[in-house]
Write a protein that holds these residues in place. Structure first.
Motif, PDB file in Angstrom:
ATOM      1  N   LYS A   1       0.828  -1.195   0.000  1.00 43.29           N
ATOM      2  CA  LYS A   1       0.000   0.000   0.000  1.00 43.29           C
ATOM      3  C   LYS A   1       0.866   1.250   0.000  1.00 43.29           C
ATOM      4  O   LYS A   1       1.952   1.265   0.580  1.00 43.29           O
ATOM      5  CB  LYS A   1      -0.930  -0.003   1.218  1.00 43.29           C
ATOM      6  CG  LYS A   1      -1.874  -1.199   1.262  1.00 43.29           C
ATOM      7  CD  LYS A   1      -2.819  -1.097   2.437  1.00 43.29           C
ATOM      8  CE  LYS A   1      -3.689  -2.356   2.552  1.00 43.29           C
ATOM      9  NZ  LYS A   1      -4.500  -2.594   1.341  1.00 43.29           N
TER      10      LYS A   1
ATOM     11  N   PRO B   1       1.317   4.607   1.568  1.00 45.22           N
ATOM     12  CA  PRO B   1       0.790   5.158   2.817  1.00 45.22           C
ATOM     13  C   PRO B   1       0.580   6.666   2.790  1.00 45.22           C
ATOM     14  O   PRO B   1       1.170   7.392   1.979  1.00 45.22           O
ATOM     15  CB  PRO B   1       1.872   4.787   3.836  1.00 45.22           C
ATOM     16  CG  PRO B   1       3.128   4.765   3.031  1.00 45.22           C
ATOM     17  CD  PRO B   1       2.740   4.253   1.673  1.00 45.22           C
ATOM     18  N   ASP B   2      -0.236   7.114   3.707  1.00 44.38           N
ATOM     19  CA  ASP B   2      -0.500   8.546   3.847  1.00 44.38           C
ATOM     20  C   ASP B   2       0.763   9.307   4.207  1.00 44.38           C
ATOM     21  O   ASP B   2       0.944  10.459   3.804  1.00 44.38           O
ATOM     22  CB  ASP B   2      -1.563   8.754   4.928  1.00 44.38           C
ATOM     23  CG  ASP B   2      -1.772  10.227   5.241  1.00 44.38           C
ATOM     24  OD1 ASP B   2      -2.397  10.923   4.421  1.00 44.38           O
ATOM     25  OD2 ASP B   2      -1.278  10.681   6.302  1.00 44.38           O
ATOM     26  N   SER B   3       1.669   8.672   4.945  1.00 42.49           N
ATOM     27  CA  SER B   3       2.882   9.363   5.387  1.00 42.49           C
ATOM     28  C   SER B   3       3.734   9.838   4.212  1.00 42.49           C
ATOM     29  O   SER B   3       4.453  10.836   4.333  1.00 42.49           O
ATOM     30  CB  SER B   3       3.707   8.449   6.287  1.00 42.49           C
ATOM     31  OG  SER B   3       4.057   7.251   5.609  1.00 42.49           O
TER      32      SER B   3
ATOM     33  N   CYS C   1       2.311  10.391   0.885  1.00 43.98           N
ATOM     34  CA  CYS C   1       1.509  11.334   0.113  1.00 43.98           C
ATOM     35  C   CYS C   1       1.268  12.641   0.860  1.00 43.98           C
ATOM     36  O   CYS C   1       0.867  13.641   0.244  1.00 43.98           O
ATOM     37  CB  CYS C   1       0.179  10.696  -0.270  1.00 43.98           C
ATOM     38  SG  CYS C   1       0.378   9.346  -1.465  1.00 43.98           S
ATOM     39  N   SER C   2       1.502  12.659   2.164  1.00 43.90           N
ATOM     40  CA  SER C   2       1.323  13.874   2.957  1.00 43.90           C
ATOM     41  C   SER C   2       2.635  14.613   3.205  1.00 43.90           C
ATOM     42  O   SER C   2       2.670  15.543   4.023  1.00 43.90           O
ATOM     43  CB  SER C   2       0.674  13.526   4.298  1.00 43.90           C
ATOM     44  OG  SER C   2      -0.634  13.027   4.109  1.00 43.90           O
TER      45      SER C   2
ATOM     46  N   GLU D   1      -3.919   2.764  -1.832  1.00 44.94           N
ATOM     47  CA  GLU D   1      -3.267   4.066  -1.731  1.00 44.94           C
ATOM     48  C   GLU D   1      -4.096   4.945  -0.800  1.00 44.94           C
ATOM     49  O   GLU D   1      -5.341   4.869  -0.771  1.00 44.94           O
ATOM     50  CB  GLU D   1      -3.124   4.737  -3.102  1.00 44.94           C
ATOM     51  CG  GLU D   1      -4.427   5.030  -3.815  1.00 44.94           C
ATOM     52  CD  GLU D   1      -4.224   5.667  -5.188  1.00 44.94           C
ATOM     53  OE1 GLU D   1      -3.266   6.431  -5.362  1.00 44.94           O
ATOM     54  OE2 GLU D   1      -5.046   5.398  -6.066  1.00 44.94           O
ATOM     55  N   ALA D   2      -3.417   5.763  -0.036  1.00 40.65           N
ATOM     56  CA  ALA D   2      -4.097   6.652   0.901  1.00 40.65           C
ATOM     57  C   ALA D   2      -4.888   7.712   0.134  1.00 40.65           C
ATOM     58  O   ALA D   2      -4.460   8.149  -0.947  1.00 40.65           O
ATOM     59  CB  ALA D   2      -3.075   7.309   1.820  1.00 40.65           C
ATOM     60  N   PRO D   3      -6.026   8.150   0.654  1.00 36.19           N
ATOM     61  CA  PRO D   3      -6.802   9.214  -0.002  1.00 36.19           C
ATOM     62  C   PRO D   3      -5.992  10.482  -0.244  1.00 36.19           C
ATOM     63  O   PRO D   3      -6.237  11.203  -1.216  1.00 36.19           O
ATOM     64  CB  PRO D   3      -7.951   9.459   0.987  1.00 36.19           C
ATOM     65  CG  PRO D   3      -8.092   8.176   1.731  1.00 36.19           C
ATOM     66  CD  PRO D   3      -6.705   7.628   1.853  1.00 36.19           C
ATOM     67  N   SER D   4      -5.022  10.743   0.607  1.00 33.57           N
ATOM     68  CA  SER D   4      -4.209  11.950   0.435  1.00 33.57           C
ATOM     69  C   SER D   4      -3.419  11.934  -0.864  1.00 33.57           C
ATOM     70  O   SER D   4      -3.050  12.992  -1.389  1.00 33.57           O
ATOM     71  CB  SER D   4      -3.257  12.113   1.620  1.00 33.57           C
ATOM     72  OG  SER D   4      -2.461  10.950   1.796  1.00 33.57           O
ATOM     73  N   CYS D   5      -3.172  10.751  -1.413  1.00 37.52           N
ATOM     74  CA  CYS D   5      -2.433  10.668  -2.679  1.00 37.52           C
ATOM     75  C   CYS D   5      -3.209  11.343  -3.808  1.00 37.52           C
ATOM     76  O   CYS D   5      -2.620  11.973  -4.694  1.00 37.52           O
ATOM     77  CB  CYS D   5      -2.154   9.218  -3.035  1.00 37.52           C
ATOM     78  SG  CYS D   5      -1.121   8.330  -1.844  1.00 37.52           S
TER      79      CYS D   5
ATOM     80  N   ARG E   1      -5.041  13.819  -3.657  1.00 39.97           N
ATOM     81  CA  ARG E   1      -5.124  15.277  -3.496  1.00 39.97           C
ATOM     82  C   ARG E   1      -3.833  15.983  -3.896  1.00 39.97           C
ATOM     83  O   ARG E   1      -3.741  17.212  -3.826  1.00 39.97           O
ATOM     84  CB  ARG E   1      -5.466  15.611  -2.038  1.00 39.97           C
ATOM     85  CG  ARG E   1      -6.851  15.128  -1.622  1.00 39.97           C
ATOM     86  CD  ARG E   1      -7.299  15.761  -0.310  1.00 39.97           C
ATOM     87  NE  ARG E   1      -6.520  15.283   0.829  1.00 39.97           N
ATOM     88  CZ  ARG E   1      -6.882  14.235   1.569  1.00 39.97           C
ATOM     89  NH1 ARG E   1      -8.002  13.559   1.274  1.00 39.97           N
ATOM     90  NH2 ARG E   1      -6.141  13.856   2.593  1.00 39.97           N
TER      91      ARG E   1
END
Length: 398
Positions: A319, A321-323, A325-326, A343-347, A349
């Motif tokens: 996966k 991670p959000d870490s 993509c953020s 994939e994290a939702p933040s990706c 954005r």
């Protein structure tokens, strides 16, 4: 050209639009190392007796260095057989500082001496080769001849250029082994030999030199990436489109000054080492078109300055991670053509994201389900076992 932080001395000149910067070192002629002698043996043009440059006795030169420059430039003009833009057409007479593409300045440490400090013949489409007499230009700080059609090799006599700070011979037709003479230039900080036809191995000692920028991409080099790769203090390094076997070395984490690294299409395999997250100043990381496997290490969250991350066309999984993509400065993240399953939702954005051809169930343009099942049914990747087979993956020096 990539901006670079230069050191110590600087040539001052009001003639040129190119700033010529050098270290303030006294001029000396170094003894040639074994690598330079090896180049001499291989060089088909390095017979200094092949040129008989006659100097008109009526010519006046302010000092012997300018006379030597005249000999060097006349020899070079004779070695040029195609100059469609006529850049060397005014290389006539003793006023070498008025030649097109030749720049003069006072010698650091002796302001009473005016010398040839720079050569800039970029984008000239000139065909020819570099004669050994160019070693007479012993005061050069800058040698730029990119985007021409020069062939042959870099002469061993370049070892005389103890003040040379920038060497750019990119986008030509140079060939043969890695030009080892560049490793004997004590002031060199910027090395650009990309887009040529050099081949064979790259000496591991390259990565122990105090260069600021290294571009050796798009040649025919074939070598194992060495374990001392991370010793290099460069801010920018591009080694793409060569056959550089091996794993991403753990010593990469030592490169605290690195801001850009491009290893596209280099034949790299194995997993990403956790040490990769230690490069806090890194802005661009491109490892696309390799054979990397496994999941993304959590330590990538440490790349606080990262703006561009490209991992396309590998065999990475797990996966995203959000870490990652953020990350606060991340603007572009490409991880298409892998086998990620989440994939994290933040990706989504991010200003620019590319996630096609993965195994993401809710995203368009993914791999066929059958292909995903076949890949994901394989045994989990054992990064530790893969690392044991990579001689360059050993722990970096503490």
């Amino acid at each position: 050209m990539t901006s670079r932080g230069f050191m110590q001395g600087q040539y001052s000149t009001g003639i040129t639009t190119t700033t010529l910067i050098v270290l303030s070192l006294l001029l000396f002629r170094p003894v040639l190392s074994a690598s330079a002698h090896e180049e001499a043996e291989d060089h088909e043009f390095d017979d200094v007796d092949c040129w008989r440059i006659w100097v008109d006795p009526s010519y006046h030169f302010n000092n012997s260095r300018l006379r030597n420059a005249y000999i060097a430039l006349q020899a070079w003009k004779m070695a040029i057989y195609w100059d469609p833009n006529g850049l060397t057409s005014n290389w006539v007479g003793p006023e070498v500082c008025n030649y097109t593409g030749i720049f003069c300045s006072q010698l650091p440490g002796n302001q009473s001496l005016k010398v040839v400090a720079g050569v800039d013949l970029n984008h000239g489409n000139i065909a020819g080769y570099l004669p050994p007499e160019l070693g007479l230009l012993s005061d050069l700080a800058l040698f730029h001849i990119n985007s021409n059609r020069f062939r042959g090799r870099i002469p061993w006599s370049f070892a005389n250029m103890s003040l040379l700070h920038e060497l750019d011979v990119s986008n030509n037709r140079f060939s043969g082994r890695f030009p080892g003479v560049v490793l004997d230039l004590p002031s060199l900080k910027y090395l650009d030999i990309r887009f040529n036809e050099f081949e064979g191995s790259v000496p591991s000692s390259l990565f122990d030199k105090p260069f600021d920028a290294v571009f050796i991409n798009n040649n025919r080099f074939r070598f194992d990436i060495p374990s001392n790769f991370g010793n290099s203090p460069v801010s920018v390094i591009v080694i793409a489109n060569n056959d550089i076997r091996g794993c991403v070395p753990r010593s990469l984490g030592n490169m605290s000054t690195l801001t850009e690294i491009v290893l596209i299409n280099s034949g790299l395999s194995g997993c990403l080492p956790p040490e990769i997250g230690q490069m806090e100043d890194l802005r661009l990381l491109d490892l696309s078109f390799n054979r990397l496997v496994g999941s993304l290490p959590d330590t990538l969250a440490g790349l606080k300055s990262l703006e561009v991350l490209n991992l396309e066309h590998n065999m990475l999984s797990g996966k995203v991670p959000d870490s990652i993509c953020s990350l606060p400065k991340l603007k572009s993240f490409s991880f298409s053509y892998n086998y990620f399953t989440g994939e994290a939702p933040s990706c989504l954005r991010l200003p620019a994201v590319s996630d096609q051809r993965n195994c993401l169930p809710s995203r368009p343009s993914q791999r066929p389900a059958k292909q995903c099942r076949a890949f994901l049914s394989r045994p989990p990747v054992d990064c530790r076992a893969l690392a044991a087979r990579c001689p360059n993956y050993r722990s970096p020096p503490s």
